[in-house]
Design an enzyme around this catalytic site. Structure first.
Site, PDB file in Angstrom:
ATOM      1  CE  LYS A   1      -3.359   2.520   2.755  1.00 10.20           C
ATOM      2  NZ  LYS A   1      -4.385   2.470   3.792  1.00 10.20           N
TER       3      LYS A   1
ATOM      4  CE  LYS B   1      -5.926   1.983  -0.292  1.00  8.24           C
ATOM      5  NZ  LYS B   1      -6.204   2.134   1.094  1.00  8.24           N
TER       6      LYS B   1
HETATM    7  C1  PBG Z   1      -7.237   3.403   5.895  1.00 13.43           C
HETATM    8  C2  PBG Z   1      -7.505   3.336   4.434  1.00 13.43           C
HETATM    9  C3  PBG Z   1      -7.343   4.314   3.441  1.00 13.43           C
HETATM   10  C4  PBG Z   1      -7.862   3.776   2.268  1.00 13.43           C
HETATM   11  C5  PBG Z   1      -8.299   2.493   2.563  1.00 13.43           C
HETATM   12  N1  PBG Z   1      -8.046   2.233   3.901  1.00 13.43           N
HETATM   13  C6  PBG Z   1      -6.845   5.700   3.516  1.00 13.43           C
HETATM   14  C7  PBG Z   1      -5.448   5.986   3.826  1.00 13.43           C
HETATM   15  O1  PBG Z   1      -4.613   5.092   3.983  1.00 13.43           O
HETATM   16  O2  PBG Z   1      -5.161   7.174   3.968  1.00 13.43           O
HETATM   17  C8  PBG Z   1      -7.957   4.484   0.942  1.00 13.43           C
HETATM   18  C9  PBG Z   1      -9.045   4.008   0.045  1.00 13.43           C
HETATM   19  C10 PBG Z   1      -9.398   4.922  -1.059  1.00 13.43           C
HETATM   20  O3  PBG Z   1      -8.760   5.962  -1.312  1.00 13.43           O
HETATM   21  O4  PBG Z   1     -10.368   4.601  -1.743  1.00 13.43           O
HETATM   22  N2  PBG Z   1      -5.923   3.451   6.259  1.00 13.43           N
END
Ligand code: PBG
Length: 316
Positions: free
Chosen positions: A188, A241
């Protein structure tokens, strides 16, 4: 080459990548209250939903044949300890119970993270000006176990703390949930494309950013190490992601690892497409299906996407 492109039946016959609703996971935002359906301005067509409304949207998701939903909770109040994240009567836990009783056939995944529940908006415990890795693991493990008790089908940690998969696996096993799978947000990235989500989930960090725990967008080899470690720690499924800006890494992960692989077409990817559509610059249906096809072609088995319902209708 053009012979096989000359008619739709021929094109359909030789098509290499196909989309099915069962490959889509719909992200849903759940908030306190009743009859709440609050539009998220940066993500047209998406809402913060109270549990009763969430049930309605989830019934629709099931009827469309969607693979499942992933829940993000927006608690009534936040604190330094993310206590809403692991409370047995927390918003996500209540939502899971409601869905499992009203729509038992629908696969329910929970995002396991602290950022929606902390007053500072970071994904872990803040000590000084830093997010303390190991101190955050207990919260994550407690959240996963509380989701398990509520009846969730899969837990998906998205915080990017080191060792979270192992900590969650151990806690689940000790609590009697050795059969509950973990879907790790393994690679991520610290991405600008989460911007609209942070409005949706009210989870923008109040100071600093997430670059000390989420990955540098420049690093592909490191992404493979992250995935390898999560699998070693016991992840059952892995995820890359965002999706479209990282198709190369989806492909690398597909070639290197045999575990089921997901990709998250994140909020910014969704909103970019919608913004162009609303300007009349892109054809809506084709942009949705082409973006999803590219992610599947890169190697993702399933896609978390805000287009899950719309794409499923298009494919029907
Ligand atoms: C929580 C999380 C996030 C997303 C999914 N889980 C935000 C982040 O990490 O700031 C992003 C999902 C999206 O942008 O659709 N940590």
């Amino acid at each position: 080459m053009r012979r096989l492109r000359s008619s739709e039946p021929l094109r359909t016959l030789v098509r290499e990548t196909r989309l099915y609703p069962s490959q889509f996971i719909l992200p849903l935002f759940v908030c306190p209250g009743e009859a709440v359906r609050r539009p998220i301005s940066s993500m047209p067509g998406n809402f913060q939903l109270s549990v009763d409304e969430l049930v309605k949207d989830s019934e629709e998701a099931l009827s469309l044949g969607i693979g499942g939903v992933i829940l993000f909770g927006i608690p009534a109040s936040k604190d330094e300890f993310a206590s809403g994240a692991y409370a047995d009567d927390g918003i996500t836990q209540r939502a899971v119970r409601a869905l499992k009783s009203a729509v038992p056939k629908l696969l329910v995944i929970t995002d396991v993270c602290n950022c929606e529940y902390t007053s500072h908006g970071h994904c872990g415990k803040v000590v000084g000006n830093e997010v303390d890795n190991d101190a955050s693991l207990d919260w994550l493990a407690a959240a996963a176990v509380s989701h398990a008790r509520a009846g969730v089908d899969i837990v998906a940690p998205s915080d990017m703390m080191d060792g979270r998969v192992a900590a969650i696996r151990k806690a689940l096993d000790q609590a009697g949930f050795s059969n509950l799978p973990v879907l790790a947000y393994a690679a991520k990235f610290a991405s600008v494309f989460y911007g609209p989500f942070r409005e949706a989930a009210e989870s923008a960090p109040q100071f600093g950013d997430r670059r000390s725990y989420q990955m540098d967008p420049a690093n592909g080899r490191e992404a493979m190490r992250e995935i390898e470690l999560d699998l070693e720690e016991g992840a059952d499924m892995i995820m890359v992601k965002p999706a479209m800006p990282y198709l190369d890494l989806i492909r690398q992960a597909r070639d290197r690892f045999s575990a089921p692989l997901g990709a998250y077409q994140v909020s910014g990817e969704f909103s970019m497409i919608i913004a162009a559509v609303l300007n009349g610059w892109l054809d809506r249906d084709r942009a949705i299906l082409e973006s999803l096809t590219s992610i599947r072609r890169a190697g993702a088995d399933f896609i978390l996407t805000y287009f899950a319902k719309e794409a499923s209708r298009l494919l029907a």
